[in-house]
Scaffold this active site. Structure first.
Site, PDB file in Angstrom:
ATOM      1  N   HIS A  72       0.853  -1.178   0.000  1.00  0.00           N
ATOM      2  CA  HIS A  72       0.000   0.000   0.000  1.00  0.00           C
ATOM      3  C   HIS A  72       0.893   1.233   0.000  1.00  0.00           C
ATOM      4  CE1 HIS A  72      -4.191  -1.582   1.418  1.00  0.00           C
ATOM      5  NE2 HIS A  72      -3.649  -2.341   0.482  1.00  0.00           N
ATOM      6  N   TYR A 200      -9.938   5.753   5.977  1.00  0.00           N
ATOM      7  CA  TYR A 200     -10.256   6.231   7.320  1.00  0.00           C
ATOM      8  C   TYR A 200     -11.308   7.322   7.156  1.00  0.00           C
ATOM      9  CZ  TYR A 200      -6.049   3.867   9.034  1.00  0.00           C
ATOM     10  OH  TYR A 200      -5.098   2.935   9.369  1.00  0.00           O
ATOM     11  N   PRO A 292      -6.206   1.398  18.058  1.00  0.00           N
ATOM     12  CA  PRO A 292      -5.868   0.778  16.770  1.00  0.00           C
ATOM     13  C   PRO A 292      -5.813   1.744  15.589  1.00  0.00           C
ATOM     14  CG  PRO A 292      -8.127   0.268  17.395  1.00  0.00           C
ATOM     15  CD  PRO A 292      -7.522   0.960  18.568  1.00  0.00           C
ATOM     16  N   LYS A 296      -0.622   0.732  15.012  1.00  0.00           N
ATOM     17  CA  LYS A 296       0.719   0.802  15.600  1.00  0.00           C
ATOM     18  C   LYS A 296       1.007  -0.288  16.626  1.00  0.00           C
ATOM     19  CE  LYS A 296       2.046   4.106  13.132  1.00  0.00           C
ATOM     20  NZ  LYS A 296       2.881   3.693  11.994  1.00  0.00           N
ATOM     21  N   TYR A 384       3.093   7.043   9.600  1.00  0.00           N
ATOM     22  CA  TYR A 384       2.296   5.886   9.207  1.00  0.00           C
ATOM     23  C   TYR A 384       3.168   4.742   8.692  1.00  0.00           C
ATOM     24  CZ  TYR A 384      -2.007   3.502   7.827  1.00  0.00           C
ATOM     25  OH  TYR A 384      -3.050   2.600   7.734  1.00  0.00           O
TER      26      TYR A 384
END
Length: 389
Positions: A72, A200, A292, A296, A384
């Site tokens: 990704h 998200y 969550p 991480k 990220y």
């Protein structure tokens, strides 16, 4: 029995540490309270940072991940019907890999079994003894029979409710915690993901996440009350609520189906300091918990494993203890940065029960700033994909 390192906990962090040590000729014994099938049956996130994928390659267990994992290069963030993309590769030169934590654990078990690694299951009444001395040992029972292992070091990889953290006297440790006033209702379904990358989402109805395990296994989440019961949510009710929280185009494209797993997870942030006491070292959930949001948890456990593995390797190969002496300091420096990111990302995307109209306007302003600022996007992308070890 005697070994060099006793690892309490047979989840992915304990197995990864054991496999890395094995690659350097360092012996370990892994003690797991549950059965192997139970460990493999736990459904967990599967977004792997670059540091974790590098560790898996170093451990010699990355072939299936490299073959079957999904690279990704970015993620999508939506608010209402607005949506924008954070391009990880463009901002950092790195990506993340979507590969289920269960599959990581399975690969590690297979590697340890091929090497005849010492893996003990159904272990009860583990007690860590003399961790603050030069001769620690661990006692435990299997099927009612008592056993003892003498060792040089002990790695506590046994999660939040394990014995390792509790072994450190309360007078020498400090605990920091934030409990969030909501949970995540998660559904696993044998349906194609609604998008090739994670979405998200935030909306007046609350947070939602569209994620995936593979091309025909999707994982979806919606923010809910922490007091709710997953059994009270029908599949139809879940899908209808998810569609309310994601942009219309994605809601129209969503393929629904029967859930094969449904559960509610509470959210909290937690850190204990220090992460070592004498020759006992805490790794992963034994020392810290993150919400969550941003995936991480496993990745921060992997950074702990990195620091501990290199410290133990230095000790056994050179006799120098600098790495293990500095373990807690190095691990916590990165842990707190991961905690900050998870807290920030959670605060950005969730609706809080005590939010004012001003607070909501601030969330929208932050989202629009993130959408329009390359510098803000770069900072998010760096966190990220994983800060360097």
């Amino acid at each position: 029995m005697k070994t060099q390192v006793v690892i309490v906990g047979g989840g992915p962090s304990g197995l990864l540490l054991s496999q890395l040590l094995h690659m350097r000729g360092i012996d370990s014994v892994v003690l797991e309270r549950r059965t192997k099938d139970y460990v493999l049956g736990r459904i967990r996130a599967g977004v792997l940072e670059r540091g974790l994928t590098d560790l898996l390659r170093e451990a010699g267990v990355a072939d299936r991940m490299d073959r079957e994992g999904f690279p990704h290069h970015g993620t999508l963030i939506s608010y209402g019907d607005e949506m924008f993309r954070i391009n990880f590769s463009e901002h950092t030169g790195h990506m993340v890999t979507v590969y289920g934590q269960t599959e990581v654990t399975r690969d590690l078990y297979e590697a340890r079994e091929r090497s005849c690694g010492a893996l003990l299951f159904n272990v009860d009444h583990v007690v860590i003894q003399d961790a603050d001395s030069d001769a620690p040992h661990v006692t435990y029972e299997i099927a009612g029979v008592s056993h003892r292992i003498d060792c040089d070091f002990i790695a506590g990889c046994d999660g939040f409710h394990g014995v390792s953290r509790a072994t450190i006297p309360y007078r020498v440790r400090s605990e920091y915690e934030k409990v969030y006033p909501f949970g995540w209702l998660g559904v696993l379904s044998e349906t194609p993901p609604v998008n090739d990358e994670l979405i998200y989402a935030t909306s007046p109805a609350g947070f939602a996440l569209c994620s995936m395990r593979n091309s025909n296994l999707s994982r979806y989440y919606i923010q809910c009350s922490v007091d709710e019961d997953a059994a009270n949510w029908s599949d139809d009710a879940f899908w209808a609520e998810l569609k309310r929280r994601i942009p219309a185009a994605q809601a129209d494209a969503l393929v629904t189906g029967p859930s094969i797993e449904k559960s509610i997870a509470p959210l909290r942030s937690f850190v204990t300091e220090p992460m070592q006491w004498g020759r006992l070292f805490l790794c992963g959930d034994a020392a810290h918990i993150v919400p969550p949001t941003g995936a991480k948890g496993l990745n921060t456990a992997a950074s702990d494993v990195h620091y501990l593995y290199h410290g133990l390797r230095q000790f056994y190969e050179t006799g120098i203890s600098d790495g293990i002496d500095a373990y807690s300091h190095k691990a916590l420096a990165r842990v707190w940065k991961a905690e900050r990111f998870s807290w920030w990302f959670s605060s950005l995307l969730h609706r809080y029960p005590d939010q004012t109209a001003f607070d909501i306007k601030m969330q929208i302003a932050e989202l629009e700033f993130l959408r329009s600022s390359p510098a803000a996007q770069k900072a998010m992308a760096e966190n990220y994909v994983g800060l360097p070890y």
